[in-house]
Write a protein that holds these residues in place. Structure first.
Motif, mmCIF file in Angstrom:
data_model
loop_
_atom_site.group_PDB
_atom_site.id
_atom_site.type_symbol
_atom_site.label_atom_id
_atom_site.label_comp_id
_atom_site.label_asym_id
_atom_site.label_seq_id
_atom_site.Cartn_x
_atom_site.Cartn_y
_atom_site.Cartn_z
ATOM 1 N N GLY A 257 33.487 -3.516 51.578
ATOM 2 C CA GLY A 257 32.295 -3.974 50.654
ATOM 3 C C GLY A 257 31.109 -4.403 51.397
ATOM 4 N N ARG A 258 31.148 -4.614 52.960
ATOM 5 C CA ARG A 258 29.825 -4.884 53.787
ATOM 6 C C ARG A 258 29.359 -3.456 53.832
ATOM 7 N NH1 ARG A 258 30.425 -8.056 59.124
ATOM 8 N NH2 ARG A 258 32.370 -8.976 57.938
ATOM 9 N N ASP A 259 29.650 -2.396 54.006
ATOM 10 C CA ASP A 259 29.049 -1.300 54.331
ATOM 11 C C ASP A 259 28.508 -0.768 53.075
ATOM 12 O OD1 ASP A 259 30.278 -0.071 56.833
ATOM 13 O OD2 ASP A 259 32.061 -0.473 55.545
ATOM 14 N N PHE A 260 28.739 -1.262 51.830
ATOM 15 C CA PHE A 260 28.276 -1.113 50.416
ATOM 16 C C PHE A 260 27.028 -1.606 50.404
ATOM 17 C CE2 PHE A 260 32.619 -0.037 48.277
ATOM 18 C CZ PHE A 260 32.284 1.203 48.577
ATOM 19 N N THR A 261 27.060 -3.129 51.028
ATOM 20 C CA THR A 261 25.832 -4.036 50.830
ATOM 21 C C THR A 261 24.937 -3.295 51.749
ATOM 22 O OG1 THR A 261 27.400 -5.829 50.331
ATOM 23 C CG2 THR A 261 25.320 -6.334 51.254
ATOM 24 N N GLU A 262 25.278 -3.014 52.935
ATOM 25 C CA GLU A 262 24.125 -2.558 53.792
ATOM 26 C C GLU A 262 23.732 -1.059 53.522
ATOM 27 O OE1 GLU A 262 26.475 -2.192 57.410
ATOM 28 O OE2 GLU A 262 26.408 -4.340 57.875
ATOM 29 N N TYR A 263 24.399 -0.296 52.702
ATOM 30 C CA TYR A 263 23.781 0.707 52.160
ATOM 31 C C TYR A 263 22.653 0.492 51.053
ATOM 32 C CZ TYR A 263 23.643 5.801 50.608
ATOM 33 O OH TYR A 263 23.281 7.226 50.149
ATOM 34 N N MET A 264 23.327 -0.483 50.143
ATOM 35 C CA MET A 264 22.467 -1.030 49.189
ATOM 36 C C MET A 264 21.104 -1.542 49.702
ATOM 37 S SD MET A 264 21.755 -1.230 45.833
ATOM 38 C CE MET A 264 23.012 -1.343 44.802
ATOM 39 N N MET A 265 20.965 -2.049 50.959
ATOM 40 C CA MET A 265 19.789 -2.531 51.241
ATOM 41 C C MET A 265 18.941 -1.735 51.838
ATOM 42 S SD MET A 265 19.385 -5.592 54.166
ATOM 43 C CE MET A 265 20.202 -4.576 55.544
ATOM 44 N N GLN A 266 19.717 -0.429 52.281
ATOM 45 C CA GLN A 266 18.843 0.842 52.943
ATOM 46 C C GLN A 266 18.126 1.218 51.888
ATOM 47 O OE1 GLN A 266 21.178 3.346 55.283
ATOM 48 N NE2 GLN A 266 20.012 5.121 54.556
ATOM 49 N N LEU A 267 19.042 1.626 50.750
ATOM 50 C CA LEU A 267 18.468 2.478 49.788
ATOM 51 C C LEU A 267 17.025 1.528 48.971
ATOM 52 C CD1 LEU A 267 21.853 3.539 47.797
ATOM 53 C CD2 LEU A 267 20.199 4.938 49.181
ATOM 54 N N LEU A 268 17.461 0.291 48.986
ATOM 55 C CA LEU A 268 16.426 -0.243 48.071
ATOM 56 C C LEU A 268 15.075 -0.480 48.984
ATOM 57 C CD1 LEU A 268 18.669 -3.678 46.616
ATOM 58 C CD2 LEU A 268 17.443 -1.542 45.607
ATOM 59 N N ARG A 269 15.196 -0.630 50.344
ATOM 60 C CA ARG A 269 14.018 -0.630 51.270
ATOM 61 C C ARG A 269 13.507 0.588 51.182
ATOM 62 N NH1 ARG A 269 16.288 -4.181 56.705
ATOM 63 N NH2 ARG A 269 16.065 -6.240 55.771
ATOM 64 N N ASP A 270 14.145 1.730 51.303
ATOM 65 C CA ASP A 270 13.675 3.239 50.971
ATOM 66 C C ASP A 270 12.808 3.058 49.828
ATOM 67 O OD1 ASP A 270 14.811 3.617 53.637
ATOM 68 O OD2 ASP A 270 16.406 4.981 52.775
ATOM 69 N N ASN A 271 13.202 2.493 48.906
ATOM 70 C CA ASN A 271 12.591 2.733 47.509
ATOM 71 C C ASN A 271 11.504 1.614 47.276
ATOM 72 O OD1 ASN A 271 12.372 3.992 44.899
ATOM 73 N ND2 ASN A 271 13.659 2.150 43.864
ATOM 74 N N GLY A 272 11.036 1.079 48.354
ATOM 75 C CA GLY A 272 10.040 0.126 48.283
ATOM 76 C C GLY A 272 10.215 -1.225 48.233
ATOM 77 N N SER A 273 11.618 -1.764 48.277
ATOM 78 C CA SER A 273 11.855 -3.102 48.282
ATOM 79 C C SER A 273 11.912 -3.721 49.589
ATOM 80 C CB SER A 273 13.048 -3.533 47.314
ATOM 81 O OG SER A 273 12.833 -3.015 46.016
ATOM 82 N N LYS A 274 10.674 -3.753 50.261
ATOM 83 C CA LYS A 274 10.886 -4.114 51.696
ATOM 84 C C LYS A 274 11.282 -5.632 52.017
ATOM 85 C CE LYS A 274 9.215 -0.138 52.693
ATOM 86 N NZ LYS A 274 9.996 1.101 53.281
ATOM 87 N N ASP A 275 11.146 -6.493 51.194
ATOM 88 C CA ASP A 275 11.577 -7.797 51.360
ATOM 89 C C ASP A 275 12.993 -8.165 51.173
ATOM 90 O OD1 ASP A 275 8.828 -8.558 51.809
ATOM 91 O OD2 ASP A 275 8.462 -8.474 49.628
ATOM 92 N N ILE A 276 13.663 -7.175 50.765
ATOM 93 C CA ILE A 276 15.132 -7.418 50.619
ATOM 94 C C ILE A 276 16.280 -7.579 51.803
ATOM 95 C CG2 ILE A 276 16.008 -4.935 50.456
ATOM 96 C CD1 ILE A 276 17.367 -6.163 47.547
ATOM 97 N N ASP A 277 16.949 -8.660 51.730
ATOM 98 C CA ASP A 277 17.754 -8.745 52.725
ATOM 99 C C ASP A 277 19.224 -8.639 52.427
ATOM 100 O OD1 ASP A 277 18.465 -11.077 51.577
ATOM 101 O OD2 ASP A 277 17.448 -12.665 52.813
ATOM 102 N N LEU A 278 20.085 -8.877 53.497
ATOM 103 C CA LEU A 278 21.481 -8.551 53.208
ATOM 104 C C LEU A 278 22.086 -9.274 51.942
ATOM 105 C CD1 LEU A 278 23.381 -6.615 54.561
ATOM 106 C CD2 LEU A 278 24.390 -8.636 55.889
ATOM 107 N N GLN A 279 21.733 -10.637 51.808
ATOM 108 C CA GLN A 279 22.266 -11.377 51.021
ATOM 109 C C GLN A 279 21.778 -10.818 49.442
ATOM 110 O OE1 GLN A 279 24.912 -13.280 51.042
ATOM 111 N NE2 GLN A 279 25.019 -13.807 48.946
#
Length: 315
Positions: A143-165
């Motif tokens: 699950g934590r790998d999914f979370t980190e991958y989701m964060m990476q995808l969202l940041r790549d998509n322009g959501s720079k302010d998103i954090d791990l939680q």
């Protein structure tokens, strides 16, 4: 056995679990369990103190049941046993395999449990209530790998302010998400790409073999007389196994590889807490009483007694 604690020197007055996650201004979070192995024993002890206090129970008056992955080092079993008997003065101890408990929750004694945890995914073939240890496959993804991958995808998509939680919340809700600063993140292809890591591991280079290949490999290592029954009862458990459509996709992928076998991927009523449910069932049975390790047993036989009584022989 996942726990999160707020990192402060000496662990004094720390916040544990959800309180730690929800607190603002934290320096960092400690995850004492990584890939199924305890890495910070001081933090782990704090977690146990918090659990017993929250339940309002005295360990000395109780038998403690712990659930662990099948493949864990002897040193971890010994450290946990010492902590329960010496630090918490437990009256008795039983260490169960979490995948076996999850199967008990389904009412079956045979099947393959695919358990997706926080940092590890275990594929455990079980025959007549016992894990076939030598054919267990563990993948270092969860699950934590999914979370980190989701964060990476969202940041790549322009959501720079998103954090791990934030990313964890998005992963679990799979919808629009309102950030603390008032900005929004739209979830499109990300909700499909994250669980796709299991089926196409080269997307993020976390594991070398896909989940479906690992399941087939595990079953095919078992005795030929067991294979048909195991393929018919593949139980999908764990919080990260709840993505919409995940069960059907897994059945399709395993069926494609397991030619000549009927494949059924099933889900317990409560996928996330199936090991807990199985533990409650096992703890209520009279048959578990002879297997309990009491303090005298441990003082006489130590680690070997715990492993023998709890069926934790390593392969």
């Amino acid at each position: 056995m996942l726990a999160r604690v707020l990192a402060k020197p000496g662990y004094t007055g720390q916040l544990v679990g959800r309180e730690a996650l929800e607190s603002s201004g934290v320096e960092s979070l400690i995850y004492p369990v990584q890939r199924g192995i305890v890495k910070d024993w001081d933090a782990m002890e704090l977690i146990f103190h918090n659990i017993f206090e929250g339940l309002k129970v005295q360990p000395k008056d109780r038998c403690i049941m712990l659930s662990l992955n099948v493949r864990i080092p002897d040193a971890m079993i010994e450290e946990l046993s010492q902590m329960m008997f010496k630090t918490f003065c437990a009256s008795a101890l039983f260490i169960a395999k979490s995948a076996v408990l999850s199967l008990y929750a389904t009412g079956h004694l045979d099947g393959v449990v695919v358990q997706i945890g926080d940092g590890i995914t275990s594929i455990v073939p079980i025959n007549q209530g016992y894990a076939v240890n030598e054919n267990v496959i563990e993948l270092p993804i969860g699950g934590r790998d999914f979370t980190e991958y989701m964060m990476q995808l969202l940041r790549d998509n322009g959501s720079k302010d998103i954090d791990l939680q934030n990313a964890k919340d998005v992963k679990e809700r799979l919808c629009y998400f309102q950030l603390g600063n008032g900005k929004s993140a739209m979830i499109g292809k990300e909700k499909f790409l994250v669980p796709e890591l299991f089926f196409k591991p080269d997307m993020a280079k976390i594991v070398a073999v896909s989940l479906q290949e690992s399941i087939v490999n595990s079953v095919m290592k078992c005795d030929a007389s067991l294979r048909a029954n195991l393929f018919k009862k593949i139980f999908l458990t764990g919080g990260s196994a709840q993505f919409p459509g995940f069960k059907d996709r897994l059945q399709q992928e395993v069926s494609r590889l397991a030619t000549g076998f009927e494949v059924n991927v099933l889900t317990p009523p409560d996928q996330k807490n199936s090991a807990w449910t199985g533990g409650v069932i096992l703890g209520a049975l009279d048959t578990v009483k002879p297997l309990l390790v009491n303090k005298g047993d441990y003082e006489k036989g130590g680690l070997s007694t715990v492993k023998e009584k709890c069926f934790f022989s390593q392969v």
